[in-house]
Design a protein around this motif. Sequence first.
Motif, short mmCIF file in Angstrom:
data_model
loop_
_atom_site.label_atom_id
_atom_site.label_comp_id
_atom_site.label_asym_id
_atom_site.label_seq_id
_atom_site.Cartn_x
_atom_site.Cartn_y
_atom_site.Cartn_z
N SER A 165 -10.26 5.90 -1.35
CA SER A 165 -10.62 7.31 -1.47
C SER A 165 -9.56 8.01 -2.33
O SER A 165 -8.43 7.53 -2.44
N PRO A 166 -9.91 9.14 -2.92
CA PRO A 166 -8.92 9.88 -3.71
C PRO A 166 -7.66 10.21 -2.90
O PRO A 166 -6.55 10.16 -3.43
N ALA A 167 -7.81 10.53 -1.61
CA ALA A 167 -6.65 10.85 -0.77
C ALA A 167 -5.74 9.63 -0.62
O ALA A 167 -4.52 9.74 -0.69
N SER A 168 -6.33 8.46 -0.40
CA SER A 168 -5.56 7.23 -0.24
C SER A 168 -4.84 6.84 -1.54
O SER A 168 -3.67 6.45 -1.52
N ILE A 169 -5.53 6.98 -2.65
CA ILE A 169 -4.92 6.67 -3.95
C ILE A 169 -3.79 7.65 -4.23
O ILE A 169 -2.71 7.25 -4.70
N SER A 170 -3.99 8.93 -3.92
CA SER A 170 -2.93 9.94 -4.12
C SER A 170 -1.71 9.62 -3.27
O SER A 170 -0.57 9.77 -3.72
N LYS A 171 -1.95 9.15 -2.05
CA LYS A 171 -0.84 8.79 -1.17
C LYS A 171 -0.06 7.60 -1.73
O LYS A 171 1.17 7.58 -1.72
#
Length: 193
Positions: A165-171
């Motif tokens: 997910s975008p949130a996981s990639i950002s993390k």
Amino acid sequence: MKPMVCLLLLALAACQMQKKPDKTFTAANLQKDTTEYETRQPLSASELAQRLEKSFATEVTPNYVGEKNYPDYYGGVFLDQNQFLIVLVKGNCGFYRPELERRVGGSNFIIRPCDYSMNELLEVYDELNRYLTAHQAFCTDTLHYYGHGIRTDLNRVSVHLGDCSPASISKFKATVMDDDRLIFKKGGIAVFD
């Protein structure tokens, strides 16, 4: 005796000066050359790729190919869907073609431009290795990291996460590395039989 030796040397020199026939085997002249005892087939794409990779090795023995020393223009190789060899080049493709043909001993390949050299991709790959080895538990438990590898066909380093997910990639980018050479792919725990 001296005149005989001189004549022999002169004859050898004359033979050397004669133009030798072109033994380049292409589709155009393969049928015309009937003096060869065997028909030489062009090298396959995988043979060309192996020759190219070996040409970058610092040491080659019958059972071992040493560390690679890639030139800064080289971006990698892969076979396309038609099993044709694609060589990626960073920079002027036409300029490097003769060098690549010399390395593989043939011209039966396609050159495509790329964004990053293999050296640049390996730099990111090695940096990821160092970080992920030092923080293995955090990366697997918190980031759901499952591995990474170089995707030469995409000219990127692929990171495999359990959650893309975008949130996981950002993390991941905020914690480990944020680099344009990275791409992310859904991954899972490897199970070997």
